[in-house]
Scaffold this motif. Structure first.
Motif, PDB file in Angstrom:
ATOM      1  N   GLN A  19       0.812  -1.213   0.000  1.00 51.00           N
ATOM      2  CA  GLN A  19       0.000   0.000   0.000  1.00 51.00           C
ATOM      3  C   GLN A  19       0.853   1.274   0.000  1.00 51.00           C
ATOM      4  N   HIS A 120       0.975  -9.166   5.115  1.00 50.57           N
ATOM      5  CA  HIS A 120      -0.125  -8.202   5.030  1.00 50.57           C
ATOM      6  C   HIS A 120      -0.758  -8.321   3.630  1.00 50.57           C
ATOM      7  N   GLU A 166      -4.950  -9.405   9.898  1.00 49.74           N
ATOM      8  CA  GLU A 166      -6.397  -9.433   9.671  1.00 49.74           C
ATOM      9  C   GLU A 166      -6.957 -10.677   8.993  1.00 49.74           C
ATOM     10  N   GLU A 376      -3.527  -0.444  14.180  1.00 50.61           N
ATOM     11  CA  GLU A 376      -4.276   0.349  13.193  1.00 50.61           C
ATOM     12  C   GLU A 376      -5.451   0.975  13.920  1.00 50.61           C
ATOM     13  N   THR A 431      -7.108  -0.154   0.538  1.00 51.54           N
ATOM     14  CA  THR A 431      -7.348  -1.477  -0.050  1.00 51.54           C
ATOM     15  C   THR A 431      -8.621  -1.500  -0.888  1.00 51.54           C
ATOM     16  N   SER A 432      -9.520  -0.570  -0.618  1.00 44.56           N
ATOM     17  CA  SER A 432     -10.802  -0.617  -1.323  1.00 44.56           C
ATOM     18  C   SER A 432     -11.096   0.623  -2.149  1.00 44.56           C
ATOM     19  N   LYS A 437      -9.730   7.682  -0.724  1.00 44.01           N
ATOM     20  CA  LYS A 437      -9.900   7.583   0.728  1.00 44.01           C
ATOM     21  C   LYS A 437      -8.512   7.623   1.364  1.00 44.01           C
ATOM     22  N   TYR A 439      -5.895   8.232   4.852  1.00 52.57           N
ATOM     23  CA  TYR A 439      -5.813   8.024   6.297  1.00 52.57           C
ATOM     24  C   TYR A 439      -4.611   8.719   6.938  1.00 52.57           C
TER      25      TYR A 439
HETATM   26  C1  BGP Z   1      -7.340  -2.699   7.323  1.00 55.65           C
HETATM   27  C2  BGP Z   1      -6.088  -3.123   6.605  1.00 55.65           C
HETATM   28  C3  BGP Z   1      -5.268  -2.023   6.070  1.00 55.65           C
HETATM   29  C4  BGP Z   1      -6.034  -0.783   5.664  1.00 55.65           C
HETATM   30  C5  BGP Z   1      -7.272  -0.462   6.487  1.00 55.65           C
HETATM   31  C6  BGP Z   1      -8.234   0.512   5.862  1.00 55.65           C
HETATM   32  O1  BGP Z   1      -8.300  -3.684   7.168  1.00 55.65           O
HETATM   33  O2  BGP Z   1      -5.246  -3.902   7.426  1.00 55.65           O
HETATM   34  O3  BGP Z   1      -4.438  -2.569   5.094  1.00 55.65           O
HETATM   35  O4  BGP Z   1      -6.111  -0.549   4.348  1.00 55.65           O
HETATM   36  O5  BGP Z   1      -7.993  -1.602   6.821  1.00 55.65           O
HETATM   37  O6  BGP Z   1      -9.026  -0.121   4.900  1.00 55.65           O
HETATM   38  P1  BGP Z   1      -9.331   0.496   3.485  1.00 55.65           P
HETATM   39  O7  BGP Z   1      -8.002   0.775   2.894  1.00 55.65           O
HETATM   40  O8  BGP Z   1     -10.086  -0.525   2.715  1.00 55.65           O
HETATM   41  O9  BGP Z   1     -10.121   1.729   3.734  1.00 55.65           O
END
Ligand code: BGP
Length: 475
Positions: A19, A120, A166, A376, A431-432, A437, A439
């Motif tokens: 990522q 991961h 996860e 996280e 990831t999605s 989006k 963080y």
């Molecule tokens: C967790 C994962 C991360 C991260 C985060 C946010 O589930 O361990 O890798 O990406 O979620 O999720 P997303 O990126 O889908 O918003």
């Protein structure tokens, strides 16, 4: 009772290899399943793929300088298996090993504890081609070779190892977090079978970490499940959901066996993993030392209506418009998930619930009595770069501040928490949802369409977090 955290509390933040690093196909790295999944899937949705990501591979020194400026004493990152073993097994890529050696050295030179994750989501693609990846039990042997190599290589500089990231989220969103060959995608028992293979891999990693004198902690996406009403049948549904979504994983890590009710339910519905003699003994002999909590939200459940007979797993909000969730997990006779009307939500429908984190600490400390580490915790949002080059993310400051306060309240009641590493240190590939989006505490100037130069820009949350750390958490 003071309003500050202990002096040795680990303050930092987290990322994962695919990522953040980029350099997906250079420097000897082999493709990972995430390089392939993201290329195919994100093209469909118009999101960025992992080929450049935030270019941390080339900019890690600049990033670590920013971490130091914030006062980090820890950094959670992951080691890409396919950067070490491009084919998943066999020949080692020395350039990849050197990258992580340099990264760890740079962290240590800046007084930052390196906290690596062994896995991961990014299985080497070669192993998907060879035997279907996590679908095959063969993967456990190859993971063993990788884990043994990495632990041995970095054992002198690493105390805390995160094993697998996860597993519960992998079961929920299995085709996104794993490459599942198309012909198997309707066989839901395989969700729990790949998870069983990961449990074996996890236990074996613990063995090597312990032999090396380190401490092992699996990272689970942990969301407590509340009952929608105080009707007894809804309370029971919430218990069922907690058993199948949460303690099904944690009981293996910390007690060495599957949660009985959850496993029995899976057996009754043809979904349970096939085990071999000795598997649960392996779990019991290699228990984990701490729990790495990935906490974003809480969930809600009610009794599953009698007319529902089909199993389904969690849906997604891909559009970033509130209310666009594509479905809620349902298990006939056990529970059905639903939104919680009492809570605020993000644009992607993730419930915001700092009290839920306090609840998790209290509940799990009583149950397992192991230390915790937040690996996280964060708010995904549409951050905007102003013409003056600022990012005013007060919403993120509020979110993180409330969760830090929840951590302090739990610690004041005797819960042991080692550190706080929110998601994410810098902006990275969601990831999605690609770069729509975000963080990070640091803005990375790129869009999904154009990686540009990935310039780093300090957000308001960067300056806020720096003060939090400088004051030992008195925010
Ligand atoms: C967790 C994962 C991360 C991260 C985060 C946010 O589930 O361990 O890798 O990406 O979620 O999720 P997303 O990126 O889908 O918003």
């Amino acid at each position: 009772m003071t309003n500050t955290f202990p002096k040795d509390f680990l303050w930092g933040a987290a990322t994962s290899a695919y990522q953040v690093e980029g350099a997906a196909e250079i420097a000897g790295k082999g493709l990972s399943q995430q390089d392939v999944i993201n290329r195919e899937r994100n093209q469909q949705f118009g999101f960025a793929d992992a080929s450049v990501a935030s270019d941390h591979y080339h900019m890690y020194k600049e990033d670590i300088a920013l971490f130091k400026e914030m006062g980090f004493t820890s950094y959670r990152f992951s080691i890409a298996w396919s950067r070490i073993f491009p084919e998943g097994t066999g020949k080692v890529n020395e350039e990849g090993v050197q990258f992580y050696r340099d990264l760890i050295n740079e962290l240590k030179a800046n007084g930052i504890e390196p906290i690596p994750t062994l896995y991961h989501y990014d299985l080497p693609w070669a192993l998907v081609e060879k035997y279907g990846g996590w679908l095959s039990r063969e993967v456990v042997q190859d993971f063993e070779v990788f884990a043994k190599y990495v632990v041995n290589e970095f054992k002198d500089d690493v105390k805390y190892w995160i094993t697998i990231n996860e597993q519960s989220i992998i079961v929920q969103y299995w085709t996104q977090k794993c490459y599942i060959l198309p012909e198997y995608r309707d066989q839901n028992q395989l969700r729990y079978q790949i998870n069983h293979h990961m449990n074996l891999a996890q236990a074996i990693a613990c063995k090597y970490i312990h032999e090396a004198g380190g401490l092992a902690g699996p990272a689970l996406g942990y969301a407590p499940v509340y009952a929608r009403t105080c009707k007894p049948e809804d309370q029971l549904a919430a218990l069922n959901a907690n058993d199948l979504r949460n303690t099904y994983y944690l009981d293996v890590y910390f007690r060495g066996h599957y949660n009985v009710a959850a496993l029995t339910y899976l057996q009754q519905h043809g979904l349970a993993p096939v085990m071999e003699a000795g598997d649960e003994e392996l779990f019991a002999e290699n228990l984990s030392d701490f729990f790495a909590i990935n906490y974003y939200d809480s969930q809600c459940a009610h009794a599953c209506p009698a007319e529902i007979t089909e199993h389904s797993w969690s849906g997604y909000n891909l559009t970033g418009k509130k209310g666009d969730m594509s479905g809620f997990e349902t298990h006939p006779g056990f529970y059905q998930m639903c939104p919680n009307p009492e809570l605020r939500t993000t644009d992607w429908d993730w419930a915001i619930d700092p009290i839920g984190l306090e609840y998790v600490y209290r509940d799990l400390y009583t149950r397992y009595r192991v230390p915790f580490m937040i690996t996280e915790n964060g708010l995904g949002s549409y951050d905007e770069l102003t013409p003056e080059g600022r990012v005013h993310d007060s919403y993120r400051i509020d979110y993180l501040s409330e969760h830090i306060q929840a951590t302090k309240r739990a610690m004041d009641l005797g819960v042991e928490v080692l550190g706080y590493m929110p998601w994410s240190a810098i902006d990275l590939l969601s990831t999605s949802n690609g770069y729509k989006k975000r963080y990070g505490l640091v803005y990375v100037d790129r869009t999904d369409e154009d990686p540009k130069a990935c310039q780093r820009i300090r957000k308001d949350s960067f300056y806020w977090y720096k003060e939090v750390i400088a004051s030992d958490g008195a925010n």
